[in-house]
Design a protein around this motif. Structure first.
Motif, PDB file in Angstrom:
ATOM      1  N   LEU A 108    -128.221 -23.693  53.323  1.00 42.89           N
ATOM      2  CA  LEU A 108    -128.270 -22.269  53.026  1.00 42.89           C
ATOM      3  C   LEU A 108    -129.598 -21.896  52.376  1.00 42.89           C
ATOM      4  N   ARG A 109    -130.057 -22.735  51.468  1.00 41.05           N
ATOM      5  CA  ARG A 109    -131.336 -22.444  50.803  1.00 41.05           C
ATOM      6  C   ARG A 109    -132.494 -22.560  51.784  1.00 41.05           C
ATOM      7  N   LEU A 110    -132.417 -23.515  52.710  1.00 41.20           N
ATOM      8  CA  LEU A 110    -133.453 -23.632  53.732  1.00 41.20           C
ATOM      9  C   LEU A 110    -133.477 -22.405  54.653  1.00 41.20           C
ATOM     10  N   ALA A 111    -132.331 -21.740  54.773  1.00 45.52           N
ATOM     11  CA  ALA A 111    -132.250 -20.522  55.580  1.00 45.52           C
ATOM     12  C   ALA A 111    -132.787 -19.306  54.827  1.00 45.52           C
ATOM     13  N   GLY A 112    -133.187 -19.518  53.581  1.00 42.83           N
ATOM     14  CA  GLY A 112    -133.753 -18.426  52.799  1.00 42.83           C
ATOM     15  C   GLY A 112    -132.742 -17.662  51.974  1.00 42.83           C
ATOM     16  N   ILE A 113    -131.575 -18.224  51.768  1.00 41.99           N
ATOM     17  CA  ILE A 113    -130.513 -17.565  51.014  1.00 41.99           C
ATOM     18  C   ILE A 113    -130.516 -18.073  49.580  1.00 41.99           C
ATOM     19  N   ASP A 114    -130.516 -17.148  48.613  1.00 48.41           N
ATOM     20  CA  ASP A 114    -130.399 -17.523  47.200  1.00 48.41           C
ATOM     21  C   ASP A 114    -128.925 -17.751  46.889  1.00 48.41           C
ATOM     22  N   LEU A 115    -128.571 -18.984  46.570  1.00 51.25           N
ATOM     23  CA  LEU A 115    -127.178 -19.353  46.355  1.00 51.25           C
ATOM     24  C   LEU A 115    -126.882 -19.429  44.866  1.00 51.25           C
ATOM     25  N   HIS A 116    -125.805 -18.764  44.455  1.00 49.03           N
ATOM     26  CA  HIS A 116    -125.390 -18.764  43.052  1.00 49.03           C
ATOM     27  C   HIS A 116    -123.925 -19.182  42.965  1.00 49.03           C
ATOM     28  N   PHE A 117    -123.591 -19.981  41.977  1.00 47.76           N
ATOM     29  CA  PHE A 117    -122.198 -20.335  41.712  1.00 47.76           C
ATOM     30  C   PHE A 117    -121.763 -19.695  40.398  1.00 47.76           C
ATOM     31  N   GLY A 118    -120.622 -19.032  40.437  1.00 45.49           N
ATOM     32  CA  GLY A 118    -120.107 -18.379  39.244  1.00 45.49           C
ATOM     33  C   GLY A 118    -119.219 -17.210  39.612  1.00 45.49           C
ATOM     34  N   ALA A 119    -118.751 -16.503  38.581  1.00 43.88           N
ATOM     35  CA  ALA A 119    -117.840 -15.371  38.772  1.00 43.88           C
ATOM     36  C   ALA A 119    -118.645 -14.081  38.795  1.00 43.88           C
ATOM     37  N   ALA A 120    -118.726 -13.455  39.960  1.00 42.80           N
ATOM     38  CA  ALA A 120    -119.465 -12.205  40.112  1.00 42.80           C
ATOM     39  C   ALA A 120    -118.587 -11.027  39.725  1.00 42.80           C
ATOM     40  N   ARG A 121    -119.235 -10.016  39.139  1.00 37.99           N
ATOM     41  CA  ARG A 121    -118.509  -8.803  38.759  1.00 37.99           C
ATOM     42  C   ARG A 121    -119.441  -7.604  38.880  1.00 37.99           C
ATOM     43  N   PHE A 122    -118.949  -6.550  39.515  1.00 36.75           N
ATOM     44  CA  PHE A 122    -119.744  -5.335  39.613  1.00 36.75           C
ATOM     45  C   PHE A 122    -119.873  -4.697  38.233  1.00 36.75           C
ATOM     46  N   ALA A 123    -121.106  -4.309  37.900  1.00 37.56           N
ATOM     47  CA  ALA A 123    -121.350  -3.613  36.628  1.00 37.56           C
ATOM     48  C   ALA A 123    -121.649  -2.140  36.868  1.00 37.56           C
TER      49      ALA A 123
END
Length: 486
Positions: A108-123
């Protein structure tokens, strides 16, 4: 990432299941700056606890079934068939790892995607917080998936049960297994576990399995499960569970006011899935949702916030991997690339991978009648096809529904050992506007089980012919051959 400086993206995707992965990869391939956020594991339910592991153990269970019925194929039954549940589960985990590598973090990173692990929440309407950091977006995609529905039965939680999220962690086959629910997952796993050595009881609170499917399809599935040794309880409700002094689980069943109790070692619940809409901050983003139906979207998969789209199980009625991937493609095209693709314009097939498989696409007869559409149905039984006879897989049928008076295909149901492969031909025909009379002109390879579709098309084409009077039939001027033709 600095907490006082927000990163900005063309697209932020929440969830790295089939929909999220497909969306992130499509957006990145189109040149967009993309962030992908995953709370747990890449691949989502489909890879970890859904399509991939279930189909792996189904394949092993089919092999054991064939071994037990070897005489049907002119072979000797092996002298000592001992189902090796641990080996089946080990194979499943190896396959899951192998398939998961295709969507690894590195790729995924080689495809140019910034990968994040964690709990996302709209602010807010254009920001997401993640572990104290802020991500700003021009567009966002919610692909948070779904989870098994909690089963509220007195005593069940205390007695202990598992869902599809835990069943593939088993290392031993339960001697006695109760499956609650007769939908696709319940039927698939009931048959697989039975073939892997468990005594399986399945309780369905409706009159047939696969309630959305046609009755004769559900009946054939019921007969197949019974033939394998599954103990079937239709129109049956599980009303209570308790633990006996021996440690076994005693389950109270009610069917037409008749009460009974069965003893089992394990309980698997498979009564549906519910969308993951909690703890996402959807209110702060101005995104409407329903706890049962999920995120509300229009036909372009856009939410009530024009910047935010949704795809996959979190917003779709039909929770299939291929539907999730297709919806992601639609959402990304509309969100980033000026598309006006309509979700309702797509033709989505589905399949339950029992033996035989049950596949469907398009309208059911009941749905057509509800819309006042006249319907004509052409049916071919699988036992009339040469390849099904050769394969010893004669149970099933192909049913194709057309608009009466035309050759327009409205829908189809296929019950066959390879129904999931066969339904794609009908899906293509519906999507491309190819009529059933055109399918009759397509040359099919012989012998195949898909020839049942050709037979249905031929039968339809013949039904539309009006034979001319016998005196009007032209007689060809055949050459006269004299002597020995050898």
């Amino acid at each position: 990432m600095s907490q006082d400086r927000a990163a900005s993206y063309d697209l932020v995707v929440i969830g790295a299941g089939p929909a999220g992965l497909a969306a992130a990869e499509a957006a990145a391939a189109g040149g967009a700056k993309v962030a992908l956020i995953e709370r747990h594991r890449l691949g989502g339910v489909s890879l970890s606890t859904g399509s991939v592991p279930s189909k792996a153990i189904i394949r092993t269970s089919r092999l054991y079934a064939d071994m037990h019925h070897a005489r049907r194929f002119g072979a000797a039954v092996p002298g000592d068939i001992r189902e090796n549940f641990c080996a089946a589960m080990d194979r499943m985990r190896r396959l899951r790892t192998r398939i998961g590598a295709y969507h690894s973090a590195e790729r995924l990173r080689l495809a140019g995607i910034d990968l994040h692990f964690g709990a996302a929440r709209f602010a807010g309407p254009d920001t997401i917080t993640l572990d104290g950091a802020t991500l700003c977006f021009a567009k966002a995609l919610i692909a948070a998936g779904a989870r098994p529905v909690a089963t509220l039965i007195p005593g069940l939680e205390q007695a202990g049960c598992f869902t599809s999220e835990e069943v593939f962690d088993l290392t031993e086959c339960p001697p006695r297994l109760l499956v609650i629910g007769g939908g696709p997952l319940g039927c698939e796993l009931a048959q697989a576990f039975c073939r892997l050595g468990a005594h399986v009881v399945i309780a369905q609170n409706e009159a047939k399995f696969l309630p959305k499917e046609e009755r004769d399809a559900a009946q054939l599935l019921s007969e197949a499960l019974a033939h394998d040794g599954v103990e079937i309880h239709l129109n049956t409700t599980v009303v209570a569970v308790r633990i006996a002094a021996t440690g076994e689980k005693l389950v109270d069943l009610v069917s037409d006011e008749n009460k009974s109790t069965i003893a089992v070692d394990r309980i698997l619940t498979g009564v549906g899935r519910t969308p993951n809409v909690e703890e996402l901050g959807l209110e702060e983003a101005g995104v409407d949702y329903d706890a049962v139906q999920g995120v509300r979207v229009n036909d372009f998969l856009q939410t009530t916030n024009p910047r935010i789209y949704a795809a996959g199980d979190v917003c779709l009625e039909y929770k299939f991997t291929h539907a999730a991937q297709a919806s992601a493609q639609v959402a990304v095209a509309n969100a980033l690339f000026g598309g006006e693709q309509s979700w309702s314009a797509l033709t989505i097939p589905w399949c339950t991978y029992t033996d035989p498989e049950v596949a469907h696409v398009g309208l059911y007869v009941s749905e057509a009648r509800d819309q006042s559409i006249p319907v004509k149905t052409i049916t071919v039984l699988m036992h009339d096809t040469d390849r099904a006879m050769i394969d010893g897989q004669e149970k099933g049928f192909v049913k194709i529904h057309v608009r009466d008076g035309t050759d327009e295909i409205l829908g189809a149901t296929i019950v066959a050992s390879h129904a999931g492969e066969m339904i794609n031909e009908i899906t293509l025909a519906i999507d491309a506007g190819i009529g059933l009379s055109v399918l009759a002109k397509i040359v099919h390879a012989y012998p195949t089980q898909a020839s049942a579709i050709k037979m249905a098309a031929d039968a339809f084409a013949k039904s539309r012919l009006t034979p001319p009077p016998r005196n009007d039939i032209a007689r060809p001027d055949w050459p006269t051959v004299l002597g020995d033709a050898s």
